[in-house]
Write a protein that holds these residues in place. Structure first.
Motif, PDB file in Angstrom:
ATOM      1  N   ASP A  81      10.759  10.163  -7.020  1.00 10.48           N
ATOM      2  CA  ASP A  81       9.503  10.900  -7.200  1.00 10.48           C
ATOM      3  C   ASP A  81       8.321   9.946  -7.381  1.00 10.48           C
ATOM      4  OD1 ASP A  81      10.408  10.111  -9.725  1.00 10.48           O
ATOM      5  OD2 ASP A  81       9.529  11.844 -10.727  1.00 10.48           O
ATOM      6  N   HIS A  82       8.582   8.648  -7.204  1.00  9.33           N
ATOM      7  CA  HIS A  82       7.543   7.618  -7.210  1.00  9.33           C
ATOM      8  C   HIS A  82       7.718   6.760  -5.956  1.00  9.33           C
ATOM      9  CE1 HIS A  82       6.632   7.956 -11.617  1.00  9.33           C
ATOM     10  NE2 HIS A  82       7.808   8.552 -11.551  1.00  9.33           N
ATOM     11  N   ILE A  83       6.619   6.292  -5.381  1.00  4.92           N
ATOM     12  CA  ILE A  83       6.724   5.358  -4.267  1.00  4.92           C
ATOM     13  C   ILE A  83       6.950   3.952  -4.823  1.00  4.92           C
ATOM     14  CG2 ILE A  83       5.324   6.724  -2.674  1.00  4.92           C
ATOM     15  CD1 ILE A  83       2.977   4.780  -3.361  1.00  4.92           C
ATOM     16  N   ALA A  84       7.400   3.064  -3.962  1.00  7.20           N
ATOM     17  CA  ALA A  84       7.595   1.668  -4.370  1.00  7.20           C
ATOM     18  C   ALA A  84       6.231   1.000  -4.548  1.00  7.20           C
ATOM     19  CB  ALA A  84       8.398   0.924  -3.317  1.00  7.20           C
ATOM     20  N   ILE A  85       6.123   0.181  -5.564  1.00  5.89           N
ATOM     21  CA  ILE A  85       4.945  -0.658  -5.737  1.00  5.89           C
ATOM     22  C   ILE A  85       5.413  -2.103  -5.760  1.00  5.89           C
ATOM     23  CG2 ILE A  85       3.608   1.133  -6.913  1.00  5.89           C
ATOM     24  CD1 ILE A  85       4.143  -0.363  -9.560  1.00  5.89           C
ATOM     25  N   ALA A  86       4.577  -2.994  -5.253  1.00  6.59           N
ATOM     26  CA  ALA A  86       4.936  -4.416  -5.214  1.00  6.59           C
ATOM     27  C   ALA A  86       3.670  -5.242  -5.099  1.00  6.59           C
ATOM     28  CB  ALA A  86       5.859  -4.705  -4.037  1.00  6.59           C
ATOM     29  N   ALA A  87       3.736  -6.452  -5.601  1.00  7.61           N
ATOM     30  CA  ALA A  87       2.618  -7.378  -5.502  1.00  7.61           C
ATOM     31  C   ALA A  87       3.150  -8.768  -5.191  1.00  7.61           C
ATOM     32  CB  ALA A  87       1.805  -7.416  -6.784  1.00  7.61           C
ATOM     33  N   GLU A  88       2.461  -9.443  -4.295  1.00 11.70           N
ATOM     34  CA  GLU A  88       2.746 -10.855  -4.071  1.00 11.70           C
ATOM     35  C   GLU A  88       1.829 -11.629  -5.009  1.00 11.70           C
ATOM     36  OE1 GLU A  88       1.675 -14.022  -0.676  1.00 11.70           O
ATOM     37  OE2 GLU A  88       2.950 -12.377   0.022  1.00 11.70           O
ATOM     38  N   LEU A 105       0.818  -1.202   0.000  1.00 12.68           N
ATOM     39  CA  LEU A 105       0.000   0.000   0.000  1.00 12.68           C
ATOM     40  C   LEU A 105       0.855   1.256   0.000  1.00 12.68           C
ATOM     41  CD1 LEU A 105      -2.755  -1.078   2.554  1.00 12.68           C
ATOM     42  CD2 LEU A 105      -2.842  -1.144   0.048  1.00 12.68           C
ATOM     43  N   ALA A 106       0.268   2.334  -0.466  1.00  7.24           N
ATOM     44  CA  ALA A 106       0.945   3.633  -0.439  1.00  7.24           C
ATOM     45  C   ALA A 106       1.138   4.054   1.017  1.00  7.24           C
ATOM     46  CB  ALA A 106       0.101   4.679  -1.171  1.00  7.24           C
ATOM     47  N   PRO A 107       2.182   4.830   1.283  1.00  2.75           N
ATOM     48  CA  PRO A 107       2.388   5.295   2.660  1.00  2.75           C
ATOM     49  C   PRO A 107       1.277   6.251   3.087  1.00  2.75           C
ATOM     50  CG  PRO A 107       3.975   6.306   1.155  1.00  2.75           C
ATOM     51  CD  PRO A 107       3.207   5.296   0.367  1.00  2.75           C
ATOM     52  N   ASP A 108       1.116   6.383   4.381  1.00  2.12           N
ATOM     53  CA  ASP A 108       0.158   7.368   4.902  1.00  2.12           C
ATOM     54  C   ASP A 108       0.587   8.759   4.450  1.00  2.12           C
ATOM     55  OD1 ASP A 108      -0.180   5.667   8.079  1.00  2.12           O
ATOM     56  OD2 ASP A 108      -1.352   5.452   6.250  1.00  2.12           O
TER      57      ASP A 108
END
Length: 123
Positions: A111-118, A91-94
């Motif tokens: 300038d982008h947050i990390a994205i990941a999927a299991e 999820l995106a950070p608070d």
């Protein structure tokens, strides 16, 4: 040689990318073309985040200050074919954890947050 094919004839595919494109529900910000085009592909790609979150994309994956104001929207995606099980996503950070200068910042150096999927693929 392909060892596994889905019912639509394609092997499992997972793509992660910066599409510089808003999802359809955010298209009022600017014309969204890349994501809708990818989702219409014969691979029948779907967004891992939408799958994990009941059809809803995250509110943002980039948040910047521009001369015209703040820009906060989703442009980063993980797409997968239907034969890839999406188990959960990062999820995106608070919002409160993002510094006033927005991204990049000390806590989020891009300038982008990390994205990941299991994910899981049954062969």
């Amino acid at each position: 040689r392909v060892l596994f094919r889905s019912p639509n004839g394609f092997p499992p595919v997972v793509l992660g990318m910066d599409m510089n494109a808003a999802p359809p529900e955010q298209s009022h910000k600017y014309e969204a073309e890349a994501l809708p085009t990818a989702l219409r592909h014969p691979l029948k790609l779907r967004s891992a985040y939408a799958v994990a979150n009941g059809g809803v994309e995250p509110a943002w994956s980039t948040w910047k200050k521009r001369p015209s104001g703040e820009v906060r929207h989703t442009i980063d995606y993980i797409l997968a074919t239907p034969n890839v099980e999406v188990r959960r996503v990062l999820l995106a950070p608070d919002d409160a954890t993002v510094e006033a200068g927005r991204l990049p910042c000390f806590a989020y150096p891009s300038d982008h947050i990390a994205i990941a999927a299991e994910i899981a693929v049954t062969i």
